[in-house]
Enzyme design. Sequence first.
Site, PDB file in Angstrom:
ATOM      1  CE1 TYR A 111      -3.843  -2.218   0.187  1.00  0.00           C
ATOM      2  CE2 TYR A 111      -2.726  -3.228   2.054  1.00  0.00           C
ATOM      3  CZ  TYR A 111      -3.725  -3.244   1.104  1.00  0.00           C
ATOM      4  OH  TYR A 111      -4.615  -4.284   1.066  1.00  0.00           O
ATOM      5  CG  HIS A 135      -7.254   4.695   0.776  1.00  0.00           C
ATOM      6  ND1 HIS A 135      -8.038   5.819   0.903  1.00  0.00           N
ATOM      7  CD2 HIS A 135      -8.017   3.678   1.262  1.00  0.00           C
ATOM      8  CE1 HIS A 135      -9.202   5.501   1.433  1.00  0.00           C
ATOM      9  NE2 HIS A 135      -9.217   4.210   1.667  1.00  0.00           N
ATOM     10  CG  ASN A 163     -12.190  -0.959   7.207  1.00  0.00           C
ATOM     11  OD1 ASN A 163     -11.089  -1.277   7.648  1.00  0.00           O
ATOM     12  ND2 ASN A 163     -13.044  -1.837   6.717  1.00  0.00           N
TER      13      ASN A 163
END
Length: 186
Positions: free
Chosen positions: A14, A19, A66
């Site tokens: 990531y 993000h 999240n």
Amino acid sequence: MKLFVGLGNPGKEYEQTRHNAGFMVIDELAKRWNISFQTTKFHGMMASTVIFGEKVALCKPLTYMNLSGECVRPLMDYYHIDVDDVIVIYDDLDLPPGKIRLRMKGSSGGHNGIKSLIHHLGTQEFKRVRIGIGRPANGQKITDYVLGRFTKEESDAVMEAILRAADACEKAVVTPFLQVMNEFNA
């Protein structure tokens, strides 16, 4: 103590994705302040120092986006950090790549990391620094887009935004956030 929280997802796969813009700002601040991160019992990476005579902490939750609130709330409780001293930095689809926008409070705007923070903090009233990543073109799924890397065209503008966001965070250490917001949103 001021707590700067950058939102992102942990793991090499990531790194440098849209993000993870929040993580990129936190990494820039750590570089400027010459501090290193340590894993905490609060499911995050944390670094702290005194800058401009003020105690500050940087946090990168390791809970995945999240679930960010599961890291931040216990950290705030342990260090007795008031929500007024928390500044959250994250990516925003509704801003074009390279644009930053500071806010005193607000809804989640559909951002799952912010939804988690609102749920765990019990309020929408925390300061934010939003980094524009733009919206996907050609019907690309939002999930694929935010987990994708910046294009060559976006990269320069976004790196400039990362530096500007870090400048805003540095200024917010000793300057009222509303004043910083007025300067950087101009």
